[in-house]
Design a protein around this motif. Structure first.
Motif, PDB file in Angstrom:
ATOM      1  N   ARG A 108     -38.627 -16.233 -14.904  1.00  0.00           N
ATOM      2  CA  ARG A 108     -37.169 -16.335 -14.821  1.00  0.00           C
ATOM      3  C   ARG A 108     -36.742 -17.805 -14.796  1.00  0.00           C
ATOM      4  NH1 ARG A 108     -36.599 -13.746 -10.437  1.00  0.00           N
ATOM      5  NH2 ARG A 108     -36.597 -11.708 -11.458  1.00  0.00           N
ATOM      6  N   LEU A 109     -37.507 -18.618 -14.077  1.00  0.00           N
ATOM      7  CA  LEU A 109     -37.203 -20.049 -14.032  1.00  0.00           C
ATOM      8  C   LEU A 109     -37.381 -20.689 -15.401  1.00  0.00           C
ATOM      9  CD1 LEU A 109     -36.514 -22.619 -12.458  1.00  0.00           C
ATOM     10  CD2 LEU A 109     -38.936 -22.795 -11.831  1.00  0.00           C
ATOM     11  N   SER A 110     -38.419 -20.289 -16.118  1.00  0.00           N
ATOM     12  CA  SER A 110     -38.646 -20.815 -17.464  1.00  0.00           C
ATOM     13  C   SER A 110     -37.473 -20.501 -18.387  1.00  0.00           C
ATOM     14  CB  SER A 110     -39.936 -20.235 -18.036  1.00  0.00           C
ATOM     15  OG  SER A 110     -40.130 -20.663 -19.363  1.00  0.00           O
ATOM     16  N   ILE A 111     -36.954 -19.273 -18.293  1.00  0.00           N
ATOM     17  CA  ILE A 111     -35.794 -18.893 -19.105  1.00  0.00           C
ATOM     18  C   ILE A 111     -34.572 -19.716 -18.713  1.00  0.00           C
ATOM     19  CG2 ILE A 111     -34.166 -17.025 -19.586  1.00  0.00           C
ATOM     20  CD1 ILE A 111     -36.773 -16.716 -21.064  1.00  0.00           C
ATOM     21  N   ARG A 112     -34.402 -19.926 -17.406  1.00  0.00           N
ATOM     22  CA  ARG A 112     -33.242 -20.714 -16.940  1.00  0.00           C
ATOM     23  C   ARG A 112     -33.309 -22.149 -17.458  1.00  0.00           C
ATOM     24  NH1 ARG A 112     -32.399 -19.441 -11.213  1.00  0.00           N
ATOM     25  NH2 ARG A 112     -31.008 -17.876 -12.127  1.00  0.00           N
ATOM     26  N   VAL A 113     -34.499 -22.746 -17.381  1.00  0.00           N
ATOM     27  CA  VAL A 113     -34.666 -24.108 -17.895  1.00  0.00           C
ATOM     28  C   VAL A 113     -34.366 -24.154 -19.385  1.00  0.00           C
ATOM     29  CG1 VAL A 113     -36.403 -25.883 -18.394  1.00  0.00           C
ATOM     30  CG2 VAL A 113     -36.272 -24.866 -16.115  1.00  0.00           C
ATOM     31  N   GLY A 114     -34.883 -23.185 -20.124  1.00  0.00           N
ATOM     32  CA  GLY A 114     -34.636 -23.150 -21.566  1.00  0.00           C
ATOM     33  C   GLY A 114     -33.169 -22.971 -21.903  1.00  0.00           C
ATOM     34  N   ARG A 115     -32.500 -22.063 -21.185  1.00  0.00           N
ATOM     35  CA  ARG A 115     -31.071 -21.836 -21.449  1.00  0.00           C
ATOM     36  C   ARG A 115     -30.246 -23.073 -21.113  1.00  0.00           C
ATOM     37  NH1 ARG A 115     -27.353 -18.236 -21.732  1.00  0.00           N
ATOM     38  NH2 ARG A 115     -26.458 -18.749 -19.704  1.00  0.00           N
ATOM     39  N   ALA A 116     -30.513 -23.679 -19.965  1.00  0.00           N
ATOM     40  CA  ALA A 116     -29.761 -24.886 -19.589  1.00  0.00           C
ATOM     41  C   ALA A 116     -29.962 -25.980 -20.620  1.00  0.00           C
ATOM     42  CB  ALA A 116     -30.196 -25.369 -18.203  1.00  0.00           C
ATOM     43  N   SER A 117     -31.216 -26.181 -21.029  1.00  0.00           N
ATOM     44  CA  SER A 117     -31.518 -27.240 -22.002  1.00  0.00           C
ATOM     45  C   SER A 117     -30.821 -26.973 -23.328  1.00  0.00           C
ATOM     46  CB  SER A 117     -33.032 -27.347 -22.203  1.00  0.00           C
ATOM     47  OG  SER A 117     -33.695 -27.588 -20.980  1.00  0.00           O
ATOM     48  N   GLY A 118     -30.928 -25.729 -23.811  1.00  0.00           N
ATOM     49  CA  GLY A 118     -30.323 -25.392 -25.096  1.00  0.00           C
ATOM     50  C   GLY A 118     -28.814 -25.507 -25.073  1.00  0.00           C
ATOM     51  N   LEU A 119     -28.177 -24.999 -24.020  1.00  0.00           N
ATOM     52  CA  LEU A 119     -26.721 -25.063 -23.931  1.00  0.00           C
ATOM     53  C   LEU A 119     -26.224 -26.499 -23.890  1.00  0.00           C
ATOM     54  CD1 LEU A 119     -26.176 -22.166 -21.374  1.00  0.00           C
ATOM     55  CD2 LEU A 119     -25.399 -22.175 -23.752  1.00  0.00           C
ATOM     56  N   LEU A 120     -26.912 -27.345 -23.131  1.00  0.00           N
ATOM     57  CA  LEU A 120     -26.481 -28.742 -23.049  1.00  0.00           C
ATOM     58  C   LEU A 120     -26.724 -29.472 -24.356  1.00  0.00           C
ATOM     59  CD1 LEU A 120     -27.643 -29.632 -19.428  1.00  0.00           C
ATOM     60  CD2 LEU A 120     -25.331 -29.140 -20.235  1.00  0.00           C
ATOM     61  N   LEU A 154     -28.834 -24.439 -11.137  1.00  0.00           N
ATOM     62  CA  LEU A 154     -29.662 -23.408 -10.520  1.00  0.00           C
ATOM     63  C   LEU A 154     -31.165 -23.665 -10.669  1.00  0.00           C
ATOM     64  CD1 LEU A 154     -27.647 -20.289 -11.768  1.00  0.00           C
ATOM     65  CD2 LEU A 154     -27.494 -21.418  -9.537  1.00  0.00           C
ATOM     66  N   ILE A 155     -31.536 -24.773 -11.314  1.00  0.00           N
ATOM     67  CA  ILE A 155     -32.958 -25.024 -11.573  1.00  0.00           C
ATOM     68  C   ILE A 155     -33.726 -25.307 -10.291  1.00  0.00           C
ATOM     69  CG2 ILE A 155     -34.576 -26.641 -12.663  1.00  0.00           C
ATOM     70  CD1 ILE A 155     -32.621 -26.823 -15.016  1.00  0.00           C
ATOM     71  N   GLY A 156     -33.134 -26.009  -9.347  1.00  0.00           N
ATOM     72  CA  GLY A 156     -33.801 -26.296  -8.077  1.00  0.00           C
ATOM     73  C   GLY A 156     -34.461 -27.656  -8.067  1.00  0.00           C
ATOM     74  N   ASP A 157     -35.039 -28.006  -6.903  1.00  0.00           N
ATOM     75  CA  ASP A 157     -35.635 -29.330  -6.765  1.00  0.00           C
ATOM     76  C   ASP A 157     -37.075 -29.308  -6.266  1.00  0.00           C
ATOM     77  OD1 ASP A 157     -35.239 -28.574  -4.161  1.00  0.00           O
ATOM     78  OD2 ASP A 157     -33.761 -30.123  -3.710  1.00  0.00           O
ATOM     79  N   ASP A 158     -37.659 -28.118  -6.046  1.00  0.00           N
ATOM     80  CA  ASP A 158     -39.083 -28.000  -5.707  1.00  0.00           C
ATOM     81  C   ASP A 158     -39.426 -26.516  -5.679  1.00  0.00           C
ATOM     82  OD1 ASP A 158     -41.665 -28.662  -5.120  1.00  0.00           O
ATOM     83  OD2 ASP A 158     -41.191 -29.870  -3.361  1.00  0.00           O
ATOM     84  N   ALA A 159     -40.718 -26.205  -5.620  1.00  0.00           N
ATOM     85  CA  ALA A 159     -41.169 -24.818  -5.621  1.00  0.00           C
ATOM     86  C   ALA A 159     -42.521 -24.733  -4.937  1.00  0.00           C
ATOM     87  CB  ALA A 159     -41.247 -24.281  -7.056  1.00  0.00           C
ATOM     88  N   SER A 160     -42.950 -23.505  -4.673  1.00  0.00           N
ATOM     89  CA  SER A 160     -44.195 -23.308  -3.933  1.00  0.00           C
ATOM     90  C   SER A 160     -45.416 -23.206  -4.828  1.00  0.00           C
ATOM     91  CB  SER A 160     -44.086 -22.036  -3.076  1.00  0.00           C
ATOM     92  OG  SER A 160     -43.799 -20.913  -3.899  1.00  0.00           O
ATOM     93  N   THR A 161     -45.225 -22.910  -6.115  1.00  0.00           N
ATOM     94  CA  THR A 161     -46.368 -22.771  -7.008  1.00  0.00           C
ATOM     95  C   THR A 161     -46.383 -23.907  -8.024  1.00  0.00           C
ATOM     96  OG1 THR A 161     -45.255 -21.452  -8.722  1.00  0.00           O
ATOM     97  CG2 THR A 161     -46.136 -20.261  -6.803  1.00  0.00           C
ATOM     98  N   ALA A 162     -47.586 -24.211  -8.511  1.00  0.00           N
ATOM     99  CA  ALA A 162     -47.720 -25.304  -9.475  1.00  0.00           C
ATOM    100  C   ALA A 162     -46.951 -25.016 -10.760  1.00  0.00           C
ATOM    101  CB  ALA A 162     -49.197 -25.545  -9.782  1.00  0.00           C
ATOM    102  N   ALA A 163     -47.005 -23.753 -11.222  1.00  0.00           N
ATOM    103  CA  ALA A 163     -46.324 -23.394 -12.469  1.00  0.00           C
ATOM    104  C   ALA A 163     -44.816 -23.587 -12.341  1.00  0.00           C
ATOM    105  CB  ALA A 163     -46.650 -21.961 -12.857  1.00  0.00           C
ATOM    106  N   GLU A 164     -44.256 -23.162 -11.208  1.00  0.00           N
ATOM    107  CA  GLU A 164     -42.816 -23.303 -11.012  1.00  0.00           C
ATOM    108  C   GLU A 164     -42.427 -24.769 -10.835  1.00  0.00           C
ATOM    109  OE1 GLU A 164     -41.525 -20.755  -7.858  1.00  0.00           O
ATOM    110  OE2 GLU A 164     -42.335 -18.954  -8.821  1.00  0.00           O
ATOM    111  N   ARG A 165     -43.264 -25.537 -10.130  1.00  0.00           N
ATOM    112  CA  ARG A 165     -42.968 -26.970  -9.983  1.00  0.00           C
ATOM    113  C   ARG A 165     -42.911 -27.655 -11.341  1.00  0.00           C
ATOM    114  NH1 ARG A 165     -46.449 -26.795  -5.289  1.00  0.00           N
ATOM    115  NH2 ARG A 165     -48.205 -27.505  -6.558  1.00  0.00           N
ATOM    116  N   GLN A 166     -43.845 -27.307 -12.227  1.00  0.00           N
ATOM    117  CA  GLN A 166     -43.856 -27.926 -13.548  1.00  0.00           C
ATOM    118  C   GLN A 166     -42.586 -27.564 -14.317  1.00  0.00           C
ATOM    119  OE1 GLN A 166     -47.453 -27.351 -15.740  1.00  0.00           O
ATOM    120  NE2 GLN A 166     -46.834 -28.671 -17.414  1.00  0.00           N
ATOM    121  N   GLN A 167     -42.144 -26.302 -14.195  1.00  0.00           N
ATOM    122  CA  GLN A 167     -40.906 -25.908 -14.862  1.00  0.00           C
ATOM    123  C   GLN A 167     -39.716 -26.685 -14.315  1.00  0.00           C
ATOM    124  OE1 GLN A 167     -40.127 -24.046 -17.442  1.00  0.00           O
ATOM    125  NE2 GLN A 167     -42.287 -23.574 -17.866  1.00  0.00           N
TER     126      GLN A 167
END
Length: 390
Positions: free
Chosen positions: A36-48, A61-74
């Motif tokens: 879901r975070l990956s989709i949000r990042v993609g949508r925000a990037s594309g719209l801008l 809504l992207i956030g500033d940190d996460a608990s997993t490595a995959a989410e942090r990278q996103q």
């Protein structure tokens, strides 16, 4: 749908990309948080990238940190993209916050390549906002970092190097550097990567009176923007293209270009493109033989650039305001503005521009002292400016 919504690397019109990005948001699919975070990042990037205001709400809504490595990278990728697009929109404080967050996370979690990309965009931002102390060294180091950065990522700091050469009055090295950047942008990236280098080289050639070169350099990029409809990207291109068209006697084309640019950014809270649009309108007035009207429009453009802040372009607009006042026999006001402009350019380190203004003042009988300048950087031939000292 996300792939079809992202506008990089295609000539597909913006409306079609936007249709796919909006469909993505309507699909009722259950997803893991990382997806879901990956989709949000993609949508925000594309719209801008498409110049859509709704992208900012998605970016928040992207956030500033996460608990997993995959989410942090996103999150890091998302903040990098938001920082880059805030730079394009002219929202420089937002750009700096997003890029600093991305760089900080990359430092903390040892994502060196993402940190390098953040540093690249921060160097570009520092050029725009006039934070030039030490910038030549940083940009040169980034442009030459073949281990950490891909060729397309090294284009922006190499372009900054060329722009610094131009501001310091080394036109030959600036032309050589910017020409190489444009060639490599054409080779390694899509058309969107060539827009800003083409505008930078065209601006240099316009100053040398090479109007045919300017028209040639800007023709394909402006046609790309016209077809795609992403006028948010035109801030570095539209003013120089419009002026070259006017100087070539293609008056109607220049007016049509400015009208299209105005329509493309009209409802966007994009102060960078709007400042460029103000500059375009001032240029039109100047070439229509209305020096007082043009002086007022250049003053508005200068205020718009300064509010970003983008002091170099603000000072260049002040210089043009003063020249318009001189043509209208308002010499007292003009010389006062030129004196302030000379001081501002000198403080910034724009040696070439400061000396041009100094000659204008001296020709008008105003005595100004030449500042002390440090020596320029040496040329690197066909290399993309490895780190060196000023």
């Amino acid at each position: 749908m996300m792939f079809l919504g992202l506008p990089y690397g295609t000539t597909t019109p913006a409306d079609e990309h936007l249709r796919w990005l909006r469909r993505v948001a309507q699909v009722p699919v259950s997803m893991a948080p990382g997806d879901r975070l990956s989709i949000r990042v993609g949508r925000a990037s594309g719209l801008l990238l498409l110049g859509e205001e709704e992208g900012w709400a998605e970016a928040a809504l992207i956030g500033d940190d996460a608990s997993t490595a995959a989410e942090r990278q996103q999150i890091m990728v998302g903040q990098l993209n938001v920082g880059h697009m805030a730079l394009i929109w002219g929202r420089y404080p937002e750009a700096r916050r997003a890029l600093a967050l991305a760089a900080g996370l990359a430092d903390t979690y040892q994502y060196q390549k993402l940190r390098g990309k953040a540093q690249v965009t921060l160097a570009h931002l520092d050029w725009l906002t006039g934070d030039w102390d030490g910038l030549a060294d940083r940009a040169g180091s980034l442009a030459g970092d073949e281990e950490l950065l891909q060729p397309v990522s090294r284009l922006a700091p190499a372009m900054v190097t060329g722009l610094l050469y131009a501001a310091r009055g080394d036109q030959d090295r600036a032309d050589e550097c910017l020409r190489l950047v444009l060639e490599q942008a054409d080779r390694h990236g899509g058309a969107e990567y060539s827009i800003e280098p083409a505008g930078a080289l065209a601006r240099l050639r316009l100053g040398a009176g090479r109007i045919d070169d300017v028209l040639r350099l800007t023709d394909e990029p402006i046609r790309f923007l016209e077809h795609k409809g992403t006028w948010i990207w035109a801030a570095e291109l539209a003013p120089v293209r419009a002026e070259a068209l006017l100087m070539a006697g293609r008056i109607d084309e220049a007016g049509d270009l400015v009208d299209a640019f105005a329509a493309g950014v009209r409802d966007r809270r994009a102060p960078g493109p709007h400042a460029a649009l103000s500059t375009c309108r001032a240029i039109l007035a100047q070439h229509q033989g209305d020096p007082l009207g043009a002086a007022e429009l250049f003053a508005r453009a200068a205020d718009a650039w300064q509010s970003l802040p983008r002091p170099y372009d603000a000072l260049l607009s002040r210089e043009r305001q003063a020249h318009c006042l001189l043509r209208a026999d308002r010499s007292d006001g003009a010389l006062s503005i030129l004196t302030e402009t000379f001081q501002g350019l000198s403080t910034l380190g724009a040696r070439g521009d400061a000396e041009r203004v100094m000659h204008t003042l001296r020709a008008a009988g105003v005595g100004v002292k030449r500042p002390s300048w440090h020596g320029g950087r040496r040329s690197y031939g066909d290399q993309l400016s490895p780190g060196s000292s000023t």
